[in-house]
Design an enzyme around this catalytic site. Structure first.
Site, PDB file in Angstrom:
ATOM      1  CG  HIS A  52       1.304  -2.521   6.659  1.00  0.00           C
ATOM      2  ND1 HIS A  52       0.922  -1.238   6.347  1.00  0.00           N
ATOM      3  CD2 HIS A  52       2.443  -2.763   5.946  1.00  0.00           C
ATOM      4  CE1 HIS A  52       1.783  -0.725   5.489  1.00  0.00           C
ATOM      5  NE2 HIS A  52       2.711  -1.628   5.222  1.00  0.00           N
ATOM      6  CD  GLU A  54      -2.871  -1.187  10.732  1.00  0.00           C
ATOM      7  OE1 GLU A  54      -2.878  -0.010  11.099  1.00  0.00           O
ATOM      8  OE2 GLU A  54      -1.854  -1.739  10.250  1.00  0.00           O
ATOM      9  CB  CYS A  82      -1.045   2.796   5.747  1.00  0.00           C
ATOM     10  SG  CYS A  82      -1.187   1.089   5.151  1.00  0.00           S
ATOM     11  CB  CYS A  85      -4.082  -0.999   6.859  1.00  0.00           C
ATOM     12  SG  CYS A  85      -2.473  -1.818   6.964  1.00  0.00           S
TER      13      CYS A  85
END
Length: 159
Positions: A52, A54, A82, A85
């Protein structure tokens, strides 16, 4: 670099990610007004569900600072982080997170993490993916040695 410029760079990176067949997410990590880490969603490109934006920005910033803690840093994200993260954000001890799109906008775009939030708070016995501790007493007792060795290690790096 001010917040507006950082947010705009975040938007530009997310758009660039989409044009390069990545997901519609980006993140920047800033310390003392300077960008020290950038990340775009690389889940499909890297065949890595943990890639992801992040997480990628955290990896980049940690490499740049040669530290696994990012105290004193701020994460700017194109979307609200999310659960995975968010966990990484807490592990790295970031000072704060600023984001643009919220959970509702992400859900409307096909990224619905609500089931994960619900699963996290369920007892292990009720989770959709079974989370089961071994019932082998000998192995469980033997595994306790792992943490004992860790606690006895005088040169360990706590995190």
């Amino acid at each position: 670099m001010d917040d507006v410029a950082i947010y705009q760079k975040t938007i530009d990176l997310a758009i660039k990610s989409i044009t390069n067949n990545g997901g519609p997410f980006s993140a920047l990590i800033v310390k003392d007004g300077k960008i020290i880490g950038t990340g775009i969603n690389q889940v499909s490109n890297n065949h890595d569900p943990t890639a992801h934006a992040e997480i990628m920005a955290i990896r980049d910033a940690c490499q740049a600072t040669k530290n696994f803690e990012l105290t004193g840093c701020t994460l700017y994200a194109s979307s609200e982080p999310c659960p995975m993260c968010l966990s990484a954000i807490y592990w790295t001890r970031l000072d704060r997170v600023f984001y643009l799109n919220g959970i509702k906008e992400a859900k409307n775009a096909g990224f619905d993490d609500s089931f994960i939030y619900k699963e996290i708070i369920r007892p292990n016995s009720e989770k959709k993916i079974p989370i089961i501790q071994s019932n082998n007493t000998r192995l469980v007792n033997s595994a306790k040695k792992i943490f004992q060795l860790w606690q006895e290690k005088t040169d360990r790096i706590n995190y």
